[in-house]
Every structure is written in C-alpha cells, then in structure tokens.
Design a protein around this motif. Sequence first.
Motif, short mmCIF file in Angstrom:
data_model
loop_
_atom_site.label_atom_id
_atom_site.label_comp_id
_atom_site.label_asym_id
_atom_site.label_seq_id
_atom_site.Cartn_x
_atom_site.Cartn_y
_atom_site.Cartn_z
N ILE A 127 1.10 0.46 -2.45
CA ILE A 127 -0.28 0.26 -2.02
C ILE A 127 -0.64 1.28 -0.95
CG2 ILE A 127 -1.94 -1.39 -1.07
CD1 ILE A 127 -0.03 -3.62 -2.08
N ALA A 128 0.27 1.52 -0.03
CA ALA A 128 0.02 2.51 1.02
C ALA A 128 -0.24 3.88 0.42
CB ALA A 128 1.21 2.57 1.98
N ARG A 129 0.50 4.24 -0.63
CA ARG A 129 0.28 5.54 -1.27
C ARG A 129 -1.09 5.59 -1.95
NH1 ARG A 129 4.40 5.54 -4.19
NH2 ARG A 129 3.52 5.24 -6.26
N ALA A 130 -1.52 4.46 -2.53
CA ALA A 130 -2.84 4.42 -3.15
C ALA A 130 -3.94 4.64 -2.12
CB ALA A 130 -3.04 3.09 -3.88
N TYR A 131 -3.71 4.14 -0.91
CA TYR A 131 -4.70 4.27 0.16
C TYR A 131 -4.51 5.54 0.99
CZ TYR A 131 -7.01 -0.27 -0.05
OH TYR A 131 -7.78 -1.34 -0.43
#
Length: 381
Positions: A127-131
């Motif tokens: 999720i952090a990579r998506a954001y």
Amino acid sequence: MDEALLRSLTPTVIGILVRRGADFAAAEDAVQDALVEAVRVWPDDQPRDAKGWLVAVAWRKFLDATRAESSRRRREELVEAEPVPGPCETVDDTLRLYFLCAHPSLTPASAVALTLRAVGGLTTRQIARAYLVPEATMAQRISRAKRTVTGVRLDQLGDVGTVLRVLYLVFNEGYSGDVDLAGEAIRLTRQLAAMTRDEEVAGLLALMLLHHARRAARTRPDGSLVPLAEQDRGLWDTRLIAEGVDVLQAALARDRLGEFQAQAAIAALHADAQAAEETDWVQIVEWYDELVRLTGSPVVRLNRAVAVGEADGPRAGLAALDELDPGLPRYAAVAAYLHERDGDPVTAARLYAEAARSAPSLPERNHLTRQAARLNALLRG
C-alpha cells in the motif's frame, strides 16, 4: 500454503464476524491473527473447509480479545452469544466491506488504505508503494484509521467515489504483477455495476477491461516492460476490448461524464488502433482536455503533454510540459521521451537516467536505464 485462497477468504471472514456483532477494527484484527495461525498450521494440516476453519479461529481470537477487556456489557453479551458450530454463511460480504470502509468518519486516503489492507489483502508495504510514501508512514495511517473506526458500527454505506478509487488502486496493484488482484478488482466492479446504473462504475469497469486486455503484451519473457507503442497488438484480448467498449458506450450514452469514463475513452482509442502510428492522438488530446476539466490533476496534465507531443509534435509537447512542476512523478521520463523525439539525445539520455533513479518499480527503473544506455551508446558510436 495457498496464499491466494487465504487472500480471497479474508473479506468474507471479516464480513461474517461483523455480522455476528464484532466491530470492523476488532474483526480485522482477529482475522489477521487467524491468518497468522493458518500460515503456521496449514502447511502440515490444511483443513477441508478452509473458510470454516478461519471463521472458527478468527471468532475465537475475537472472543479472547473481548474477554480480556470484558468490562463493557455489550462485549460480555457477545461472549455469551457464541454461535453454535455449523456450516458457515455463504453470503459474499466483500463488496459490502468495500462500502463500509468508505465510512464518513474516515478521510478518503485513510479509507482507501484501510480497505486495501483489510479487504484487498495487500500488505502495508504494498500500500505504501501505491501511495509513494514510506512504509512507516502508511503503517501509522492505517493504525489511525483503525482507531477511528474502533467501536463504530459500520452500518452506514460510504461514498461510491471512494469505493471506486479503492477498486482502481487494487486493480493497479494487481496489474503490476506483485500481487495478482486485477481479476478480483474486475469481479467486484462487475458486481457493483450489476447493482447500480452509476455511469462512473461502468466507466471504471470499462477502463479495467481495456487495460486488462493488454496484459499479455505488457512484458517480455524476461519481465522487462514493453511500451505501448511497441506492444504486439496480436496479443491483446479482443473479447475484453469489445466488452469494455460496449460498457463504455452504454455509460457515455447517459451523458453524465466522469473521470473514469474519460480515461476509458482514451484507453478505447488506443485499443482501436491496429498499429501505434494509427492512433488518433487528436481525439486523445480532446479527452485529456475533458479529464483536466473534470479533475484539474497535474498527473493528467503530464499525460496530456505526451498526447500533445504525439498530435502536434514534440515541441508542442515540451511547451505543455513547461507549464508543470518538474517534481511531478515521471516528469523526467516524459521530458526525456519528448526531447528524444525532438532530436536532442544528449538531454534525453540525461533525463532517462534521472527518471530511472526515481522510478517507483524495478521493471520501470530497468526500462528507463536501458533507454539511457541505448542513447549513450548511440552518442558514443
């Protein structure tokens, strides 16, 4: 260990616990504990009824946590109301949970992050990579979101726009190949489209189908990226393209344009071209103009600069790019492409190398590095 099975069962098990009386945050915690137990136990002794096993263990975890803080009467009543063992419910709560996570007490960003974690089955790191934020930052965001909904009865459906953003993020994460959730995102969007005549739901479904149709052509056997202009269009799934176009046309006919419909229209124009050089870039620029009007997004303006460069020449594309913040993600990659087309390989090579250093994924970084190396080899030769 069937990780895909665990991921697919997670939202269903959470939904069962919620319907039995657990609040969302407590249910998510209990299911995560049950998943950890499954990872430990299943390799040696996987149960016949995987869902039933997860429900039983997650409910027991929830009851244990409830008993540990049993000063509240409602929680004591839940403990006493433990259901009689038997077949698990067969209701698919996944879509409902997407709506519940889009709760009015959460910001859209927190709702998306929490849903991706609890319902989409993604890890905090993914999720952090998506954001495009540090993992620690995302962990704090998810933790705050869970604290916000702790004790809240999630019986009020959230905003459909947030649900659509969640579905699209899940689709894009799956499309990247790290976690294959693209098919699940399409399934859920189909289900949502069958429940509503919302044009943007149909637009998102069309966009997913049109992007998914190109999946087989997006990478080479060694995993390297194939740019859209270089893809083997014979590998594109014409059945999915036809379905996506049909869904989009039906949505556009209702004359309530939204951003997902506009994005899908751009994807449909790419899909309609039998070869890259036949792409109708003039129409694509017009659709990007609509997207800018609808969203005002700098990222949309960046993509529009590429389309302008194709429709009106690289100088026009660079002029459009000059109006944007150079700090935008992928700005350097777009600038490199346009400078190369404008006959400036020295600047293009430098910008490709710069873009590679900030690329969000390894395949993209490798692609940009190869582009820089290709131009540098030409300059040396």
